[in-house]
Scaffold this active site. Structure first.
Site, mmCIF file in Angstrom:
data_model
loop_
_atom_site.group_PDB
_atom_site.id
_atom_site.type_symbol
_atom_site.label_atom_id
_atom_site.label_comp_id
_atom_site.label_asym_id
_atom_site.label_seq_id
_atom_site.Cartn_x
_atom_site.Cartn_y
_atom_site.Cartn_z
ATOM 1 C CD GLU A 324 41.247 29.369 39.747
ATOM 2 O OE1 GLU A 324 42.360 29.711 39.330
ATOM 3 O OE2 GLU A 324 40.184 29.918 39.390
ATOM 4 C CB CYS A 420 44.272 32.528 31.854
ATOM 5 S SG CYS A 420 43.496 31.278 32.848
#
Lengths: 664, 664
Positions: A324, A420
């Site tokens: 990521e 998240c």
């Protein structure tokens, strides 16, 4: 001389809608998820069997850690942070919209968290329940300080909103536990968490409590980072635990954690994008609070690298799903990137903390870019579906059948195993009022970063001043600010001249302002500064042309060569299959086109849409059963290309989407 | 009436060089690798800690299995196949270039293999040494029949070349063991190997031995495939072994193994590309040998899907590294693909077996495309360095720093942990003479697939006929074939009219041939057929224009939109940084350009290079510290774009490479 911002109320139509969604949809919905009461599909953000995702179990984990229930921890090692981010959003929401019932619920969660906290202040349900002996022994993966940071942020917000001291007390005990455990002392751990977050939380706790130790600890973590590049490896070698804290994570390079070099030496934005911007957010705060100019210089350096070489036009960051993460300069593929919603939210945090250091419009420009495009693009208009990954080009069949694009969703799922992004959005939206202005107290100046209809209450030299901002943005370019003063008051009111406006006009009390005339209006660092003695009902108007812009990327961005992206005001636009048919890449814009803008009340809750005449390549019969040919005659059909703001894509039927459009 | 091909000798300069490299470099070199005597760096083909790669150990494994040494198996579960492919290349090499010493060495390897073979004919060093109880119990991963197939192929080749019966005897015993173990009988396994190969080997063994059981067994494996989609899962569930046969492999979908559907129902080329083409190679042979028209129809269907929707212009296949696999129609990314050398070699096998079924030039066109571009591009000009992955666009920094491109090498490594490609190339090059012609015995026709200077000896109605082919290809377009006959002999000589020649002229004994005149010359299915009574020293000449072609891809190939690839004759060209400077994507061709071709003796061992005037976008000062801008003025510098044949890229200093060029 002093200038302080006392309160802020958003009454803006565009943003009130989002903030109401958080209050009425997201907060109750997330509460149900945290309690496993929601009848929803929890989607894995990637095809990975190591991801726990059957349920949240987050509140249950606290009950078990608190001794109220028997059982095992379930979920990610950082599952606690979902509860904390919910609590933080609740805190902001209560400050906007008092709600006794919700506050009571939040109080009860804080009571539960208090019970889960250990004697010495340590707080983490995974390690308390499952592996107390591994406390702080796997910091590369454990997210212990990350979770602590999120609790501290929530506690600070909750105290500011409700004056509930219990949460703050837990936070201080937790911070004290960490402060005792980490540092250069003999029995202390000389290290840091794999995921930055505690650093930015500690600066907030310091700002509220003025406890110098918290600022020092934040600074310690930042400066320690990357100095001893063997720290994580040594911890892993010494750890006697047999199971991985997070399966499949231990192969990451140190860049992933921004732990490859001391942070002052890092020249480029590397590694996991969320971690990088969380780190930078803390660095910028430490720079300000500790007057640390070397840190500020490092912030500027990482900012410049990221913004001028590694950021998508939508304010997305993170060019690869693998880690990521950032990759390299100008590497901005549109269909395989990550562009996590949380990363753009972190970018907003970083930008805002840079604005606190120095009023430069480039920070607010980026803040606005990330906010109006990737951040709110991360949620559906219903407030119940969320993107983790925010692509700039989508082909549903490729997402389905190319494993390299399986992370690129074309519809927003309801929830994620690693949850998240949705709560991060909730806390951003409910705290959005904080981002409208920054104050330079010593210069007695207030800077308008965002154009959002709102009322701000300032205290200037002990006098109350109100700024009543009214704007037609984001759809039209008129901003007016009316001052309400107790007595004529001298201060500087600065307004951002956004990157998307080539021109502007400023009118003060009905008179156009030209430099050197009766009113001083100095332009510097992208702001127009009006320094005068303000009376009640003084009115300052900024008129920004809302032209439709064709943006080109730097020629070294290979993914965008020969392409343009369309923007108007803060919005970047995109084409969707539902409006344009399939094979969006066959459409090309011709040069010097006439774009038509129209606000459509009926479309997607009311958006400004753009139409433009274009041409669409025809697939002639020559291509039947032919893959490569020479002597091809390329023909086009005239078509109207229909564009909508990027943030509201994927709210109708699923299909292709494209931001960067081919140009003839 | 009959026509048979008896022997073939290549004297072609271009190909003799490659074949000599195999004999003088690759075969000795590989022998050293197989014996761990080579002082080389064995490179992992991917960043994966599960890949064994410290050494080959392949001969050592046989010694241990043979009981001549103590020890454990090392390497991949399919390590044996490296030895078999070496042996097969040796077999072909001996047929070209007798070498008593080499033959003695190969005989000794066969003796060793004989010792490693079990009583009942089973042969596999991994399972014999490590896990005899798991024999045939993990066919999805075990590669047991895959290795067996490679041995059988080697044995057939070795017998044909040396008449050594020992290898053939081992092969028959092995095939008999497999035949006894697999089938629909009560105590037989009703299944197949995860990696196709045994199927195509059995058809070769049948063609040599005429043992019908071998053809039946091949057909059985093909027809069994994908009928019971629970087979692999059941085997895995029932297997009592605790360690995976290949770590990290068991998550593959059934498409990976072409086991998702019965093969006659498969509409598209799916899964691991090498497996797919190996399967198709066997299918085409079974179609021919068993007269199975349904199978032929299935071959045509998979061929058409692959060639018209899923093949790179270089003859590469496999659009993704994940599973080294096909993805979906028109998905042909140039910088993340796999395009394994072995997959293009398998495509050549498939194309050739289709030519045996039906003389259609499209098969030979693809065979030639894969051979002259990706296959020989898989090796360096020194014969000692090899690509596994054959990209169409390379940026070294991206390969270094983007994990999604880490499999894309920009220099050819010396060897690979999974060493399938180099020996596969060796056996292809040493058997290349087999691909020049196909014979349609019943029509008494011989088809010229490839233009390679060579002498073929035919037997036509018991008379010997020689075809002396002389060609200036691949660099110039002149082909002549002189016939040498014992007596005037009637047969059809057909010459392919390749896809890259828009025109042609045919001259027989000095006279231009026009239809309807003295000589019949019928064009059908992409071949020009000359049917006559041939005399000694009859001379047929085919003159093909060698124009430089600009190829365009189907408009649905998004990766190639607005781009062209340059070809001349069988070669696709590419631009390298060493000739053109960095940032190749900034160069664009203008339309209707004048290309200059020149053969350069000094360049890369002698290649035809192409130059063309082009323009290179300048990076103006406007872009300093700017990533996105509106109102951009795009300026260009004139430049000369220098192109070389794709096959010889990465033989000078490392840098960027690009096949698909931007076009203004």
């Amino acid at each position: 001389m002093s200038l302080h911002l006392r309160s802020l109320t958003i009454t803006d139509e565009f943003w009130s809608h989002y903030r109401e969604l958080v209050r009425t949809e997201m907060i109750p919905y997330q509460w149900n998820v945290l309690n496993d009461n929601a009848n929803i599909t929890i989607e894995k953000e990637r095809n990975d069997n190591n991801i726990p995702s059957e349920k949240s179990h987050a509140i249950e984990n606290f009950k078990i850690a608190a001794g109220l229930k028997q059982g095992n921890h379930y979920g990610w090692v950082f599952q606690d942070s979902d509860v904390y981010k919910w609590l933080e959003a609740v805190a902001y929401s209560l400050s906007i919209h008092p709600d006794a019932e919700l506050q009571e619920l939040a109080d009860s969660v804080i009571d539960l968290i208090a019970l889960a906290q250990e004697e010495d202040g340590y707080l983490n349900t995974y390690f308390s329940i499952e592996e107390p002996e591994r406390r702080f022994k796997q910091l590369a993966e454990s997210h212990e300080l990350y979770c602590a940071g999120h609790f501290i942020e929530a506690a600070v917000a909750y105290y500011e909103s409700t004056h509930n001291e219990k949460a703050l007390h837990i936070a201080c005990r937790l911070a004290d536990c960490i402060d005792a455990s980490f540092g250069k002392g003999e029995h202390q751990i000389q290290g840091y968490d794999g995921h930055e977050e505690i650093e930015l939380a500690l600066t907030k706790l310091y700002s509220l409590t003025k406890e110098q130790r918290y600022l020092n600890l934040s600074r310690y973590f930042l400066y320690e980072r990357g100095t001893d590049t063997t720290f994580f490896a040594r911890q892993q070698a010494e750890d006697s635990g047999t199971k991985p804290v997070i399966a499949g994570m231990n192969h990451r390079p140190l860049e992933y954690y921004q732990a490859h070099q001391p942070i002052l030496e890092q020249q480029t934005a590397e590694g996991h994008a969320v971690r990088l911007v969380y780190m930078c957010t803390a660095m910028a705060d430490v720079a300000l609070l500790a007057g640390d100019t070397a840190m500020l210089e490092a912030c500027r350096r990482l900012w410049k690298n990221m913004i001028t070489k590694r950021m998508y036009i939508t304010g997305g960051i993170g060019s690869t799903v693998d880690g990521e993460a950032f990759t390299l300069d100008y590497d901005l593929p549109n269909d395989t990137m990550y562009c996590e919603t949380c990363a753009s939210i972190g970018l907003i945090f970083f930008a805002f903390n840079m604005l606190k250091n120095e009023a430069r419009s480039e920070y607010a420009d980026v803040l606005e870019r990330a906010l109006y495009n990737t951040a709110i693009g991360g949620m559906a208009l219903d407030g119940k579906h969320f993107f983790y990954v925010n692509p700039l080009e989508v082909h549903p069949e490729n997402s389905r059948r190319d494993p390299g694009k399986s992370h690129v969703k074309f519809t927003r799922p309801e929830w994620f195993g690693c949850a998240c992004c949705p709560p991060n959005l909730a806390r951003l939206l409910t705290s959005l009022h904080k981002y409208i202005y920054t104050v330079q107290s010593e210069q007695k100046a207030i800077y308008t970063n965002l154009f959002i209809t709102s009322t701000a209450t300032l205290e200037i030299d002990n006098h109350k001043v109100q700024l009543e901002q009214t704007t037609t943005l984001p759809w039209e370019g008129h901003v007016s600010i009316i001052t309400h003063t107790e007595q004529p008051t001298s201060f500087t009111l600065a307004l951002r001249l956004p990157y998307w406006a080539d021109d502007y006009s400023l009118v003060v009390n009905g008179e156009s302002v030209v430099n050197g005339e009766s009113i001083e209006a100095e332009v510097s660092n992208g702001f127009i500064h009006v320094d005068r003695i303000w009376q009640s009902n003084d009115k300052i108007e900024l008129i920004l042309p809302m032209e439709i812009k064709e943006y080109t990327a730097h020629p070294l961005v290979r993914a965008d060569i020969g392409k343009v992206a369309i923007g108007r005001g803060p919005f970047i636009y995109c084409a969707e299959e539902v409006d344009n048919g399939e094979h969006l890449h066959l459409i090309q814009l011709t040069k010097n086109q006439n774009y038509q803008y129209e606000f459509d009340e009926q479309l997607l809750g009311g958006v400004g849409k753009i139409n433009v005449e274009a041409q669409k390549r025809t697939i002639t019969s020559q291509w039947e059963d032919v893959l490569y040919a020479s002597q091809v005659s390329t023909t086009y059909d005239a078509t109207t290309l229909r564009l909508i703001p990027y943030y509201c894509w994927a709210n109708r039927q699923p299909g292709e989407m494209l931001v960067w459009l081919n140009q003839a």
